[in-house]
Design a protein around this motif. Structure first.
Motif, mmCIF file in Angstrom:
data_model
loop_
_atom_site.group_PDB
_atom_site.id
_atom_site.type_symbol
_atom_site.label_atom_id
_atom_site.label_comp_id
_atom_site.label_asym_id
_atom_site.label_seq_id
_atom_site.Cartn_x
_atom_site.Cartn_y
_atom_site.Cartn_z
ATOM 1 N N LEU A 1 0.445 8.857 -0.016
ATOM 2 C CA LEU A 1 1.427 9.738 -0.656
ATOM 3 C C LEU A 1 0.804 10.386 -1.897
ATOM 4 C CD1 LEU A 1 4.585 7.437 -0.427
ATOM 5 C CD2 LEU A 1 4.061 9.411 1.000
ATOM 6 N N PRO A 2 -0.255 11.164 -1.726
ATOM 7 C CA PRO A 2 -0.963 11.708 -2.886
ATOM 8 C C PRO A 2 -0.178 12.750 -3.667
ATOM 9 C CG PRO A 2 -1.776 12.725 -0.893
ATOM 10 C CD PRO A 2 -0.827 11.634 -0.462
ATOM 11 N N ASN A 3 0.857 13.324 -3.062
ATOM 12 C CA ASN A 3 1.613 14.396 -3.716
ATOM 13 C C ASN A 3 2.972 13.953 -4.232
ATOM 14 O OD1 ASN A 3 -0.341 16.499 -3.132
ATOM 15 N ND2 ASN A 3 0.249 16.192 -0.998
ATOM 16 N N LEU A 4 3.304 12.673 -4.079
ATOM 17 C CA LEU A 4 4.636 12.194 -4.439
ATOM 18 C C LEU A 4 4.888 12.339 -5.940
ATOM 19 C CD1 LEU A 4 7.053 10.941 -2.920
ATOM 20 C CD2 LEU A 4 6.269 8.724 -3.762
ATOM 21 N N ASN B 1 0.409 -1.074 -6.629
ATOM 22 C CA ASN B 1 -0.261 0.085 -6.054
ATOM 23 C C ASN B 1 0.468 1.394 -6.364
ATOM 24 O OD1 ASN B 1 0.315 1.849 -3.516
ATOM 25 N ND2 ASN B 1 -1.816 1.251 -3.252
ATOM 26 N N LEU B 2 1.671 1.342 -6.910
ATOM 27 C CA LEU B 2 2.393 2.564 -7.274
ATOM 28 C C LEU B 2 1.559 3.457 -8.185
ATOM 29 C CD1 LEU B 2 6.027 1.260 -7.815
ATOM 30 C CD2 LEU B 2 5.315 3.005 -6.201
ATOM 31 N N PRO C 1 4.823 -4.488 -13.042
ATOM 32 C CA PRO C 1 3.366 -4.329 -12.927
ATOM 33 C C PRO C 1 2.785 -3.576 -14.124
ATOM 34 C CG PRO C 1 4.450 -3.680 -10.888
ATOM 35 C CD PRO C 1 5.525 -3.879 -11.911
ATOM 36 N N ARG C 2 1.747 -4.137 -14.710
ATOM 37 C CA ARG C 2 1.073 -3.506 -15.846
ATOM 38 C C ARG C 2 0.494 -2.145 -15.468
ATOM 39 N NH1 ARG C 2 0.972 -6.719 -19.934
ATOM 40 N NH2 ARG C 2 1.086 -8.958 -19.734
ATOM 41 N N LYS C 3 0.107 -1.990 -14.216
ATOM 42 C CA LYS C 3 -0.525 -0.751 -13.761
ATOM 43 C C LYS C 3 0.429 0.444 -13.775
ATOM 44 C CE LYS C 3 -4.178 -2.852 -11.067
ATOM 45 N NZ LYS C 3 -4.843 -2.900 -9.768
ATOM 46 N N LEU C 4 1.735 0.193 -13.927
ATOM 47 C CA LEU C 4 2.661 1.321 -14.070
ATOM 48 C C LEU C 4 2.324 2.121 -15.316
ATOM 49 C CD1 LEU C 4 6.163 -0.129 -13.055
ATOM 50 C CD2 LEU C 4 4.558 1.190 -11.674
ATOM 51 N N GLY C 5 1.680 1.498 -16.273
ATOM 52 C CA GLY C 5 1.258 2.182 -17.490
ATOM 53 C C GLY C 5 0.197 3.243 -17.241
ATOM 54 N N ASN C 6 -0.373 3.282 -16.027
ATOM 55 C CA ASN C 6 -1.359 4.307 -15.662
ATOM 56 C C ASN C 6 -0.715 5.570 -15.099
ATOM 57 O OD1 ASN C 6 -3.405 2.558 -16.412
ATOM 58 N ND2 ASN C 6 -3.649 1.739 -14.349
ATOM 59 N N LEU C 7 0.597 5.531 -14.880
ATOM 60 C CA LEU C 7 1.309 6.700 -14.339
ATOM 61 C C LEU C 7 1.669 7.638 -15.490
ATOM 62 C CD1 LEU C 7 3.581 4.870 -11.752
ATOM 63 C CD2 LEU C 7 1.673 6.403 -11.257
ATOM 64 N N THR C 8 0.681 8.296 -16.025
ATOM 65 C CA THR C 8 0.853 9.065 -17.259
ATOM 66 C C THR C 8 1.723 10.309 -17.110
ATOM 67 O OG1 THR C 8 -1.225 10.201 -16.835
ATOM 68 C CG2 THR C 8 -1.309 8.231 -18.235
ATOM 69 N N MET C 9 2.048 10.714 -15.883
ATOM 70 C CA MET C 9 2.925 11.865 -15.665
ATOM 71 C C MET C 9 4.407 11.469 -15.705
ATOM 72 S SD MET C 9 0.788 14.416 -15.083
ATOM 73 C CE MET C 9 1.681 15.649 -14.196
ATOM 74 N N LEU C 10 4.695 10.153 -15.703
ATOM 75 C CA LEU C 10 6.086 9.693 -15.639
ATOM 76 C C LEU C 10 6.922 10.233 -16.788
ATOM 77 C CD1 LEU C 10 6.266 5.903 -14.635
ATOM 78 C CD2 LEU C 10 7.005 7.877 -13.327
ATOM 79 N N THR C 11 8.083 10.782 -16.435
ATOM 80 C CA THR C 11 9.074 11.173 -17.435
ATOM 81 C C THR C 11 10.288 10.249 -17.358
ATOM 82 O OG1 THR C 11 10.093 12.784 -15.952
ATOM 83 C CG2 THR C 11 8.371 13.587 -17.447
ATOM 84 N N ASP D 1 0.829 -1.213 0.000
ATOM 85 C CA ASP D 1 0.000 0.000 0.000
ATOM 86 C C ASP D 1 0.863 1.263 0.000
ATOM 87 O OD1 ASP D 1 1.007 -0.266 2.556
ATOM 88 O OD2 ASP D 1 -0.898 0.103 3.568
ATOM 89 N N ILE D 2 2.019 1.185 -0.624
ATOM 90 C CA ILE D 2 3.019 2.256 -0.598
ATOM 91 C C ILE D 2 2.456 3.632 -0.945
ATOM 92 C CG2 ILE D 2 3.782 1.707 -2.938
ATOM 93 C CD1 ILE D 2 6.597 2.592 -2.149
ATOM 94 N N CYS D 3 1.506 3.711 -1.828
ATOM 95 C CA CYS D 3 1.026 5.015 -2.290
ATOM 96 C C CYS D 3 -0.316 5.436 -1.691
ATOM 97 C CB CYS D 3 0.935 5.029 -3.807
ATOM 98 S SG CYS D 3 2.565 5.108 -4.585
ATOM 99 N N ASN D 4 -0.835 4.672 -0.771
ATOM 100 C CA ASN D 4 -2.138 5.024 -0.192
ATOM 101 C C ASN D 4 -2.142 6.387 0.483
ATOM 102 O OD1 ASN D 4 -3.138 2.644 -1.120
ATOM 103 N ND2 ASN D 4 -3.541 1.750 0.882
#
Length: 182
Positions: free
Chosen positions: A66-69, A86-87, A108-118, A61-64
């Protein structure tokens, strides 16, 4: 507090700094696991604990809380276990670096949802399986580092449609080195 000779365990009381926005402990000699209290610092925007001797697993639950990380740098430690899916809840995450650890399992496939990643750097871990096609959703991605993992299969074609991509270090895929230049 970066680049000192600080050692021992990271004190769990550090989590009491509830208004802290940046925690930089890189380049020290910290051992033990990352105190769970750090992952409850809701104001935290940048967390850098690179080049220490930290062990253990990242909480599922690392990001539960950390909404501003925006920046998570945990490279060059001895962290193991799975990369928490959960990242994706750290939706403001721009830079994610977990390289040089002992993470296992698949990306994790869900990393593809981190659309702000540079920047996404997962190299030099014990990861297996294929590169998820969802990584191609990261249209802001400028660096994708998957060097020295045990990935197999082919590189998803949609990764080559990421127009922002500038750096793609060579990827070793089942003993076959693939050099790519963008």
């Amino acid at each position: 507090m970066q680049r000192n000779s600080l050692q021992g365990k990271i004190p769990p009381e550090i989590g009491n700094l509830r208004y802290l926005t940046m925690l930089d402990l890189q380049g020290n000699r910290f051992t033990g696991s990352i105190p769970p209290s750090i992952f409850n610092m809701t104001s935290l925007r940048q967390l850098a604990i690179i080049r220490n001797r930290l062990t253990g697993k990242l909480p599922v639950d690392i990001c539960n809380n950390l909404p501003n990380l925006e920046v998570l740098f945990l490279s060059s430690n001895i962290l193991d276990g799975l990369i928490p899916p959960n990242l994706e809840k750290c939706s403001k995450l721009k830079n994610l670096t977990l390289s040089g650890n002992q993470f296992t399992g698949t990306i994790p496939r869900k990393l593809g949802n981190l659309t702000m990643l540079t920047m996404l750097h997962l190299g030099e871990n014990l990861l297996e399986g294929e590169i998820p096609v969802e990584i191609g959703n990261l249209q802001n991605l400028q660096l994708l580092g998957l060097k020295a993992t045990n990935l197999s299969g082919s590189i998803p074609a949609n990764i080559f449609n990421i127009s922002a991509l500038k750096i793609l270090p060579y990827m070793e895929i089942r003993y076959q080195v693939v050099y790519l230049q963008i």
